[in-house]
Design a protein around this motif. Sequence first.
Motif, short mmCIF file in Angstrom:
data_model
loop_
_atom_site.label_atom_id
_atom_site.label_comp_id
_atom_site.label_asym_id
_atom_site.label_seq_id
_atom_site.Cartn_x
_atom_site.Cartn_y
_atom_site.Cartn_z
N UNK A 215 2.16 -23.86 31.88
CA UNK A 215 1.58 -24.97 32.74
C UNK A 215 2.93 -25.09 33.83
N UNK A 216 4.07 -24.80 33.57
CA UNK A 216 5.21 -24.78 34.26
C UNK A 216 5.31 -24.07 35.63
N UNK A 217 5.73 -24.87 36.62
CA UNK A 217 5.73 -24.22 37.92
C UNK A 217 6.99 -23.38 38.07
N UNK A 218 8.28 -23.85 37.74
CA UNK A 218 9.39 -23.00 37.60
C UNK A 218 9.65 -22.87 36.12
N UNK A 219 9.24 -21.35 35.92
CA UNK A 219 9.25 -20.83 34.47
C UNK A 219 10.73 -20.49 34.23
N UNK A 220 11.48 -21.11 33.15
CA UNK A 220 12.87 -20.64 32.90
C UNK A 220 12.66 -18.86 32.29
N UNK A 221 14.00 -18.58 32.47
CA UNK A 221 14.10 -17.22 32.10
C UNK A 221 13.95 -17.01 30.54
N UNK A 222 13.13 -16.07 30.29
CA UNK A 222 12.75 -16.23 28.67
C UNK A 222 13.79 -15.30 27.63
N UNK A 223 14.55 -14.41 28.36
CA UNK A 223 15.47 -13.74 27.29
C UNK A 223 16.49 -14.90 26.79
N UNK A 224 17.26 -15.52 27.76
CA UNK A 224 18.29 -16.59 27.18
C UNK A 224 17.41 -17.71 26.19
N UNK A 225 16.07 -18.00 26.42
CA UNK A 225 15.64 -18.76 26.02
C UNK A 225 15.16 -18.39 24.32
#
Length: 307
Positions: A215-225
């Motif tokens: 649902x996020x409009x600005x998706x964070x970078x998945x690898x660091x997460x």
Amino acid sequence: MSEFIFEIEGTDFGRNIALWLALMAAILHASFGALQKGRHDPWLSRGAIDLNYFMIMLPVALFVVPWPEPKMWLIFFFAWLIHTIYKWFQAEAYSRGAYTVVYPIVRGTSPLLTIFIAGILFGERFSNVQWIGVLIMCLGIFGIAFYNLHNTSVDKKVLRMAILLAIFTGGGAAAYTAFDAFGIRQTYNPFTFIAWLFVFDGIVFPIVAAIRLKRMSNMPKLIPLYIRGLAGGIIAIFSFGAIMLATRLDKVGEAAVLRETSTIFAAIIGYFFLKETVGIIRFLMITLIAIGAVAVSYTHLTLPTKA
């Protein structure tokens, strides 16, 4: 390893091991908190952490530790329920309030409630010296919280709700600490309980995080997460595993109180690694926590007298 646990249960050596396990849990818990601090949405961080310890512990539960006794499945259900409610309150609190305010309130509320619950469930009693230590520790922990409260720019209405949620989170931490102590004492092999608890505990929040991420409009970078989640998952296994073993070997309330020295280690980590300023007020509050911890550990630290 399980045979070693069986041998030292109820012994002075076992009580000393429980002390060091609780302190190790405190150090790891402080590291766990620093890892979460301000990097990602708390719902996403929690989901990434839970996903990782679910994947790590699932093969351990299925192929390494003995299978749980039939009575354990209902215990696992209630443990899962309590942990899920606790983590929901935690994520809500961190979403609304400053970490430096919310974290100490959670850590200060939890041991007080745990002591009372452990007194009811396990008949545990603290000496007068230990009670003084608990009160001194809580004074230091809440002192840090209120000092940080007066030095934050967050909207006070929002922060009041965050504080209320932090108190509920502390109640949830007390509930899961006491119930986990009950659960780990119901199974023959403590590592069976630890492994399966992490499996069940890791189911819900990855799903919640995936829905939130979508649902996020600005998706964070998945690898660091994911990397942060992997590190957090490994730390969580050792941190919560240590405190669960400590509650099997010795008093639940005592282990819960000593774990809250994490506030000291959080300040040390903040100063040396996050380049945060401690200041004289926070230093005095941390000193109170250390003095309180020594008083709570009084029964471990005194040498036996000769007959």
